[in-house]
Design a protein around this motif. Structure first.
Motif, PDB file in Angstrom:
ATOM      1  N   SER A  43       5.489  12.231   4.774  1.00  0.00           N
ATOM      2  CA  SER A  43       5.435  12.567   3.360  1.00  0.00           C
ATOM      3  C   SER A  43       4.023  12.261   2.871  1.00  0.00           C
ATOM      4  N   TYR A  44       3.812  12.438   1.559  1.00  0.00           N
ATOM      5  CA  TYR A  44       2.478  12.240   1.003  1.00  0.00           C
ATOM      6  C   TYR A  44       2.577  11.583  -0.362  1.00  0.00           C
ATOM      7  N   TYR A  45       1.419  11.257  -0.907  1.00  0.00           N
ATOM      8  CA  TYR A  45       1.352  10.456  -2.123  1.00  0.00           C
ATOM      9  C   TYR A  45       2.193  11.019  -3.263  1.00  0.00           C
ATOM     10  N   SER A  46       2.045  12.290  -3.552  1.00  0.00           N
ATOM     11  CA  SER A  46       2.674  12.860  -4.747  1.00  0.00           C
ATOM     12  C   SER A  46       3.770  13.863  -4.463  1.00  0.00           C
ATOM     13  N   ASN A  78       4.591   2.591   2.476  1.00  0.00           N
ATOM     14  CA  ASN A  78       3.411   2.786   1.622  1.00  0.00           C
ATOM     15  C   ASN A  78       3.641   2.293   0.195  1.00  0.00           C
ATOM     16  N   GLY A  79       4.419   1.253   0.052  1.00  0.00           N
ATOM     17  CA  GLY A  79       4.569   0.608  -1.248  1.00  0.00           C
ATOM     18  C   GLY A  79       5.255   1.449  -2.309  1.00  0.00           C
ATOM     19  N   TRP A  80       6.052   2.450  -1.895  1.00  0.00           N
ATOM     20  CA  TRP A  80       6.793   3.287  -2.827  1.00  0.00           C
ATOM     21  C   TRP A  80       5.873   3.951  -3.860  1.00  0.00           C
ATOM     22  N   VAL A  81       4.697   4.398  -3.380  1.00  0.00           N
ATOM     23  CA  VAL A  81       3.709   4.954  -4.309  1.00  0.00           C
ATOM     24  C   VAL A  81       4.188   6.268  -4.935  1.00  0.00           C
ATOM     25  N   THR A  82       4.990   7.038  -4.194  1.00  0.00           N
ATOM     26  CA  THR A  82       5.482   8.292  -4.762  1.00  0.00           C
ATOM     27  C   THR A  82       6.342   8.029  -5.991  1.00  0.00           C
ATOM     28  N   PHE A  83       7.200   7.047  -5.909  1.00  0.00           N
ATOM     29  CA  PHE A  83       8.068   6.724  -7.041  1.00  0.00           C
ATOM     30  C   PHE A  83       7.241   6.208  -8.221  1.00  0.00           C
ATOM     31  N   ARG A  84       6.215   5.447  -7.931  1.00  0.00           N
ATOM     32  CA  ARG A  84       5.339   4.978  -9.007  1.00  0.00           C
ATOM     33  C   ARG A  84       4.609   6.155  -9.651  1.00  0.00           C
ATOM     34  N   HIS A  85       4.145   7.084  -8.809  1.00  0.00           N
ATOM     35  CA  HIS A  85       3.423   8.257  -9.320  1.00  0.00           C
ATOM     36  C   HIS A  85       4.339   9.141 -10.167  1.00  0.00           C
ATOM     37  N   VAL A  86       5.530   9.447  -9.647  1.00  0.00           N
ATOM     38  CA  VAL A  86       6.466  10.296 -10.377  1.00  0.00           C
ATOM     39  C   VAL A  86       6.898   9.611 -11.667  1.00  0.00           C
ATOM     40  N   GLY A  87       7.109   8.301 -11.608  1.00  0.00           N
ATOM     41  CA  GLY A  87       7.459   7.571 -12.824  1.00  0.00           C
ATOM     42  C   GLY A  87       6.371   7.640 -13.868  1.00  0.00           C
TER      43      GLY A  87
END
Length: 532
Positions: A52-55, A228-237
């Motif tokens: 997967s990827y960041y966003s 990766n520190g759940w960065v996708t969820f942080r980004h989407v949030g």
């Protein structure tokens, strides 16, 4: 099968294949539109395949990688780079989406002529037409949503057990393209809860098998985020505005106004009237209820989100897929009920709106024919860094990147015996440079050390922000827009005079970039708070 069915299927095939052929011809004739920043970034993902990827999920990267492997050499021979191969999946997905709308219409109404009308109507909606050309996540996302509608109708109204696993797979693939695909499930659940004759499907294994398969498709995204520190969820949030305590009361008005503009007013009114006419409690036909629930709840969902954040125009695009089928049926029925004089006026209005949609779609691909008019409307620059035409021409963000790549290559050639590092102030510019510079060099985004949000660049290691020791003393070619940020001046021993690169078309400035030679990297003394 009657001859009329073959006739309308032939018309639909001509429309679908003709649209695909026109898009391929446009892309192959030295397309005036460079890759959009998102496309270039997804191409970079395809060069670094991951779970997967960041966003976003990984589907867009794998589609681009497969296309470049198969058609990359052909694309290079035709237009000098892999841009055609990058966009080829968009053409394929767009054609499959149109085919899905045709099948869905036939399933719901048994009317081949109406199905051909739906396909023709879809070609006049610019947001759907552009997705045939620009390879963003919307291309596979809308394709998966359309065929999930087809398979969902099959399992509900024909009780086809074999379609449940395929439905789950289609939903899962859609989630791998765009996370909002998950909305398909609650929309379908709402329909089943309201539809008494189909409510029992929620208790049967097929529905849960589909949900399980869709959930299993999400495992790569979850596994990657776990590491990766759940960065996708942080980004989407962050995009959804969950961390914003203040409500934007004008948000719904801007949201609805934007959707009215996207659908040229008339189509939005037709959609809204059709949705009102077939609202739950009034509509007895389960086929129409199915189309309604796979459209309106999604539109309302993003309307609620507009209270917390700015909703982009393309976010509710899939609400108009089943909505287009239902609205087309409603419109045709209204025409039959009217007197001849009023029917002619309504048909003329629909024809004019369709023509306006086609014209807008053409201009969104190539604005060269109206650029003098746009330049006149834009007027003269109001300040030094102003490019007025960018406010009127949305294609400007896809122009000049090839030229910038050649100019950066010339600057790179000035260095003898030294290989400078390429870097940019934003992930968008860094992605374009990586694609259009000779040899596809590694380019770094320094945006998260300045003012930009984090991106996939911050997760690829090593990078100058997180691993400064790997780059100490090196010379950077830094590309930005505007004056050199103080953080950059503090991170290097010496920053030479900036040179500006202008890109113009037909004498009209379209874009510019500022390039600085930064020598002696020593790292960033202080990093800002993480911004997702």
């Amino acid at each position: 099968m009657s001859d009329s069915r073959w006739f309308w299927r032939g018309i639909a095939a001509i429309l679908i294949c003709g649209a695909a052929g026109l898009h391929l011809t446009f892309l192959a004739r030295n397309c005036p539109l460079d890759l959009a920043p998102d496309e270039a970034h997804y191409w970079q993902w395809s060069q670094n395949l991951d779970a997967s990827y960041y966003s976003k999920g990984p589907l867009v990267a794998y589609l681009i990688r497969a296309s470049c492997e198969v058609a990359g050499d052909w694309s290079t021979s035709v237009c000098g780079h892999e841009g055609l191969a990058v966009r080829l999946p968009a053409v394929i997905c767009g054609s499959l989406m149109l085919a899905g709308l045709y099948v869905l219409t036939v399933q719901c109404f048994g009317a081949e002529r109406l199905a051909a009308v739906v396909v023709a109507g879809a070609l006049t909606i610019p947001t759907l037409t552009v997705s045939h050309t620009i390879m963003t996540i919307d291309a596979p996302y809308t394709c998966c949503w359309a065929w999930a509608l087809v398979l969902g109708h099959r399992v509900v109204f024909r009780n086809s057990a074999w379609a449940w696993p395929l439905l789950g797979l289609m939903i899962g693939l859609g989630i791998l393209a765009k996370y909002t695909m998950v909305l398909w499930i609650p929309c379908a659940v709402l329909f089943l809860l309201v539809s008494k004759e189909h409510r029992q499907l929620l208790r049967r294994p097929g529905f849960w098998i589909a949900c399980t398969i869709a959930g299993m498709c999400c495992l790569p995204i979850l596994w990657w985020n776990w590491n990766n520190g759940w960065v996708t969820f942080r980004h989407v949030g962050g995009q959804a505005g969950v961390d914003k305590p203040v409500l934007i009361w004008a948000g719904p008005l801007r949201y609805v106004g934007g959707q009215i503009g996207v659908l040229f007013g008339v189509w939005f009114v037709v959609w809204a009237l059709a949705m009102w006419r077939h609202r739950p409690g009034r509509e007895c036909d389960p086929n129409r209820r199915y189309l309604w629930f796979l459209s309106v709840p999604q539109f309302v969902f993003f309307g609620l989100f507009s209270l917390k954040t700015d909703v982009l125009l393309n976010w509710p695009v899939t609400a108009y897929l089943s909505g287009l089928v239902l609205a087309s049926a409603w419109y045709v029925e209204r025409l039959r009920e009217l007197r001849e004089s009023k029917r002619r006026w309504l048909m003329a209005g629909a024809g004019m709106t369709a023509a306006a949609g086609l014209l807008a779609a053409i201009l969104m691909h190539d604005t060269s024919s109206v650029r003098p008019l746009l330049a006149k409307m834009a007027g003269q620059p109001k300040f030094a860094n102003d490019i007025p035409i960018r406010r009127f021409d949305p294609t400007c963000r896809m122009r000049g990147w090839r030229y910038l790549g050649t100019q950066i290559d010339l600057i790179r050639a000035e260095f003898k015996g030294e290989a400078p590092i390429l870097a940019a102030s934003r992930w968008t510019t860094a992605s374009e440079l990586a694609f259009y510079c000779d040899g596809h060099p590694m380019v770094y985004s320094l945006g998260s050390a300045l003012w930009d949000r984090q991106s996939q660049f911050d997760l690829w290691r090593p990078n100058p922000i997180r691993d400064p020791n790997e780059f100490l003393g090196r010379t950077f070619i830094f590309v930005d827009v505007g004056i050199v940020p103080p953080e950059i001046e503090g991170a290097f021993e010496k920053v030479e005079t900036t040179r500006r690169i202008w890109y113009s078309e037909d004498g009209t400035p379209v874009a510019f970039w500022d390039v600085s030679i930064c020598r002696g990297f020593r790292g960033f003394s202080k990093l800002p708070c993480q911004h997702y």
